[in-house]
Design a protein around this motif. Structure first.
Motif, PDB file in Angstrom:
ATOM      1  N   ALA A  45       6.473   6.256  11.342  1.00 21.75           N
ATOM      2  CA  ALA A  45       5.869   5.098  10.681  1.00 21.75           C
ATOM      3  C   ALA A  45       6.825   4.479   9.661  1.00 21.75           C
ATOM      4  CB  ALA A  45       4.562   5.486  10.005  1.00 21.75           C
ATOM      5  N   SER A  56       1.611   9.632   8.614  1.00 20.97           N
ATOM      6  CA  SER A  56       1.543   8.426   7.785  1.00 20.97           C
ATOM      7  C   SER A  56       1.256   7.223   8.667  1.00 20.97           C
ATOM      8  CB  SER A  56       2.861   8.216   7.053  1.00 20.97           C
ATOM      9  OG  SER A  56       3.148   9.312   6.228  1.00 20.97           O
ATOM     10  N   SER A  57       0.494   6.300   8.152  1.00 16.77           N
ATOM     11  CA  SER A  57       0.176   5.095   8.908  1.00 16.77           C
ATOM     12  C   SER A  57       1.208   4.004   8.647  1.00 16.77           C
ATOM     13  CB  SER A  57      -1.208   4.572   8.519  1.00 16.77           C
ATOM     14  OG  SER A  57      -1.168   3.997   7.222  1.00 16.77           O
ATOM     15  N   LYS A  58       1.248   3.019   9.515  1.00 18.50           N
ATOM     16  CA  LYS A  58       2.159   1.891   9.322  1.00 18.50           C
ATOM     17  C   LYS A  58       1.759   1.108   8.066  1.00 18.50           C
ATOM     18  CE  LYS A  58      -0.355  -1.124  12.507  1.00 18.50           C
ATOM     19  NZ  LYS A  58      -0.255  -1.896  13.739  1.00 18.50           N
ATOM     20  N   TYR A  59       0.485   1.139   7.717  1.00 18.33           N
ATOM     21  CA  TYR A  59       0.008   0.446   6.515  1.00 18.33           C
ATOM     22  C   TYR A  59       0.516   1.129   5.250  1.00 18.33           C
ATOM     23  CZ  TYR A  59      -2.997  -1.323  10.177  1.00 18.33           C
ATOM     24  OH  TYR A  59      -3.438  -1.862  11.355  1.00 18.33           O
TER      25      TYR A  59
END
Length: 65
Positions: free
Chosen positions: A49, A20-23
């Motif tokens: 994340a 998973s991305s931080k976004y």
């Protein structure tokens, strides 16, 4: 790539092929009111994340497990 390799090796043991991305973490946790929470429990292993995003949102003294 590590997650993808693990998925190919044993797809039943991993639930994702990409971390998973931080976004994504920021979008999914926005509006939850975590900054007002007294206690937060994060369930499940991950790439970090969500953990780092949650920690940035918590007020001092919030219990986090």
């Amino acid at each position: 790539m590590r997650l993808l390799k693990e998925f190919v090796r044993d797809p039943a043991s991993i639930g994702t092929v990409m971390p998973s991305s931080k976004y994504l973490a920021r979008e999914m946790t926005s509006g939850m009111g975590l900054e007002k929470a007294e206690t937060v429990v994060e369930i499940g292993p991950g790439s970090g994340a969500f953990t780092s995003t949650i920690l940035k949102m918590l007020a001092p003294g919030t219990k986090f497990f």
